[in-house]
Design a protein around this motif. Structure first.
Motif, PDB file in Angstrom:
ATOM      1  N   TRP A 146      -9.715 -45.829 -88.393  1.00 43.96           N
ATOM      2  CA  TRP A 146     -10.094 -47.058 -89.087  1.00 43.96           C
ATOM      3  C   TRP A 146      -9.040 -47.399 -90.105  1.00 43.96           C
ATOM      4  O   TRP A 146      -8.153 -46.595 -90.419  1.00 43.96           O
ATOM      5  N   GLU A 147      -9.127 -48.594 -90.622  1.00 43.53           N
ATOM      6  CA  GLU A 147      -8.153 -49.024 -91.621  1.00 43.53           C
ATOM      7  C   GLU A 147      -8.881 -49.582 -92.833  1.00 43.53           C
ATOM      8  O   GLU A 147     -10.059 -49.912 -92.780  1.00 43.53           O
ATOM      9  N   TYR A 148      -8.156 -49.656 -93.915  1.00 44.84           N
ATOM     10  CA  TYR A 148      -8.685 -50.205 -95.162  1.00 44.84           C
ATOM     11  C   TYR A 148      -8.222 -51.647 -95.277  1.00 44.84           C
ATOM     12  O   TYR A 148      -7.057 -51.959 -95.060  1.00 44.84           O
ATOM     13  N   TYR A 149      -9.150 -52.534 -95.593  1.00 45.27           N
ATOM     14  CA  TYR A 149      -8.825 -53.951 -95.765  1.00 45.27           C
ATOM     15  C   TYR A 149      -8.406 -54.163 -97.216  1.00 45.27           C
ATOM     16  O   TYR A 149      -9.230 -54.261 -98.102  1.00 45.27           O
ATOM     17  N   GLU A 150      -7.103 -54.234 -97.446  1.00 51.23           N
ATOM     18  CA  GLU A 150      -6.562 -54.243 -98.804  1.00 51.23           C
ATOM     19  C   GLU A 150      -6.789 -55.536 -99.567  1.00 51.23           C
ATOM     20  O   GLU A 150      -6.602 -55.584-100.765  1.00 51.23           O
ATOM     21  N   GLU A 151      -7.201 -56.569 -98.893  1.00 53.07           N
ATOM     22  CA  GLU A 151      -7.441 -57.854 -99.552  1.00 53.07           C
ATOM     23  C   GLU A 151      -8.896 -58.009 -99.978  1.00 53.07           C
ATOM     24  O   GLU A 151      -9.353 -59.107-100.238  1.00 53.07           O
ATOM     25  N   MET A 204      -9.395 -59.155 -79.879  1.00 51.20           N
ATOM     26  CA  MET A 204      -9.632 -58.108 -80.850  1.00 51.20           C
ATOM     27  C   MET A 204     -11.073 -58.215 -81.353  1.00 51.20           C
ATOM     28  O   MET A 204     -11.554 -59.298 -81.660  1.00 51.20           O
ATOM     29  N   ASN A 205     -11.734 -57.086 -81.423  1.00 54.38           N
ATOM     30  CA  ASN A 205     -13.075 -56.998 -81.988  1.00 54.38           C
ATOM     31  C   ASN A 205     -12.989 -56.201 -83.289  1.00 54.38           C
ATOM     32  O   ASN A 205     -12.304 -55.180 -83.354  1.00 54.38           O
ATOM     33  N   VAL A 206     -13.692 -56.672 -84.316  1.00 57.40           N
ATOM     34  CA  VAL A 206     -13.600 -56.063 -85.639  1.00 57.40           C
ATOM     35  C   VAL A 206     -14.977 -55.569 -86.058  1.00 57.40           C
ATOM     36  O   VAL A 206     -15.963 -56.295 -85.944  1.00 57.40           O
ATOM     37  N   HIS A 207     -15.016 -54.337 -86.557  1.00 63.64           N
ATOM     38  CA  HIS A 207     -16.266 -53.700 -86.964  1.00 63.64           C
ATOM     39  C   HIS A 207     -16.106 -53.168 -88.392  1.00 63.64           C
ATOM     40  O   HIS A 207     -15.331 -52.228 -88.613  1.00 63.64           O
ATOM     41  N   ILE A 250      -9.380 -52.349 -77.895  1.00 62.15           N
ATOM     42  CA  ILE A 250      -9.496 -53.719 -78.403  1.00 62.15           C
ATOM     43  C   ILE A 250     -10.349 -53.801 -79.668  1.00 62.15           C
ATOM     44  O   ILE A 250     -10.607 -54.890 -80.171  1.00 62.15           O
ATOM     45  N   ASP A 251     -10.776 -52.665 -80.175  1.00 61.46           N
ATOM     46  CA  ASP A 251     -11.659 -52.646 -81.334  1.00 61.46           C
ATOM     47  C   ASP A 251     -10.930 -52.122 -82.563  1.00 61.46           C
ATOM     48  O   ASP A 251     -10.230 -51.113 -82.491  1.00 61.46           O
ATOM     49  N   THR A 252     -11.098 -52.845 -83.673  1.00 59.54           N
ATOM     50  CA  THR A 252     -10.538 -52.446 -84.957  1.00 59.54           C
ATOM     51  C   THR A 252     -11.685 -52.059 -85.862  1.00 59.54           C
ATOM     52  O   THR A 252     -12.646 -52.810 -86.018  1.00 59.54           O
ATOM     53  N   LEU A 253     -11.587 -50.882 -86.463  1.00 62.28           N
ATOM     54  CA  LEU A 253     -12.600 -50.399 -87.390  1.00 62.28           C
ATOM     55  C   LEU A 253     -12.076 -50.554 -88.812  1.00 62.28           C
ATOM     56  O   LEU A 253     -10.965 -50.120 -89.120  1.00 62.28           O
ATOM     57  N   ILE A 254     -12.876 -51.189 -89.666  1.00 60.13           N
ATOM     58  CA  ILE A 254     -12.508 -51.415 -91.064  1.00 60.13           C
ATOM     59  C   ILE A 254     -13.448 -50.599 -91.939  1.00 60.13           C
ATOM     60  O   ILE A 254     -14.666 -50.657 -91.770  1.00 60.13           O
ATOM     61  N   LEU A 255     -12.887 -49.849 -92.860  1.00 65.31           N
ATOM     62  CA  LEU A 255     -13.680 -49.057 -93.794  1.00 65.31           C
ATOM     63  C   LEU A 255     -13.615 -49.724 -95.167  1.00 65.31           C
ATOM     64  O   LEU A 255     -12.620 -49.615 -95.872  1.00 65.31           O
ATOM     65  N   PRO A 256     -14.673 -50.438 -95.551  1.00 62.98           N
ATOM     66  CA  PRO A 256     -14.673 -51.151 -96.841  1.00 62.98           C
ATOM     67  C   PRO A 256     -14.741 -50.195 -98.029  1.00 62.98           C
ATOM     68  O   PRO A 256     -15.251 -49.070 -97.923  1.00 62.98           O
TER      69      PRO A 256
END
Length: 161
Positions: free
Chosen positions: A86-91, A1-4, A39-45
């Protein structure tokens, strides 16, 4: 997994915010590649959401402001419902993070790094420490000072005899 982790400088290009979209073609090419990779996960801070919303709210043309505001609202709704790329990083931010910001911010301010960028850096570090099986992680940014946050997270595997 790759995280951006997506920085504001990238999101304003994706949303085509006027006067902030000079790298739109390059960003959209990479965005499509990442979405299709599997394989890439996009995170929207949170900072990216807030900063982009502020940029949209300060557009001079009310019609464009409404159009981009609607686009961003739809994006947030899709993300909350799990229908966005993309997803939101809730932590992302808790009391300890606020204390970390308080400790680091005076020096970061001297380096011309704001609280938004500091919170993205903190979320990036927290994510890589808490989520297993990351192959590669980075802050995806047009801004040079955030591009250095990028690393391979390959762990050494030992064979049993």
């Amino acid at each position: 997994m790759n995280v951006h982790f997506i920085d504001t400088s990238v999101l304003v290009n994706i949303l085509d915010v006027p006067y902030m979209n000079a790298d739109r073609e390059k960003v959209l090419d990479e965005y499509e590649r990442l979405r299709e990779s599997g394989i890439d996960t996009l995170i929207l801070p949170l900072a990216t959401i807030i900063e982009t919303g502020n940029h949209i709210a300060h557009l001079r043309d009310g019609n464009v402001r409404r159009e981009k505001g609607k686009h961003m609202a739809d994006m947030l709704k899709d993300m909350a419902e799990g229908n966005a790329p993309w997803e939101y990083y809730e932590e992302e931010i808790n009391r300890d993070d606020l204390l970390y910001f308080a400790e680091k911010f005076p020096d970061m301010a001297m380096a011309e790094t704001g609280l938004g960028d500091l919170s993205i850096i903190a979320a990036y570090n927290k994510y890589k420490e808490s989520v297993p099986a990351i192959g590669y992680i980075r802050i995806w940014s047009i801004d040079y000072h955030l591009q250095s946050y990028s690393e391979e997270m390959i762990t050494e595997q030992r064979r049993k005899r």
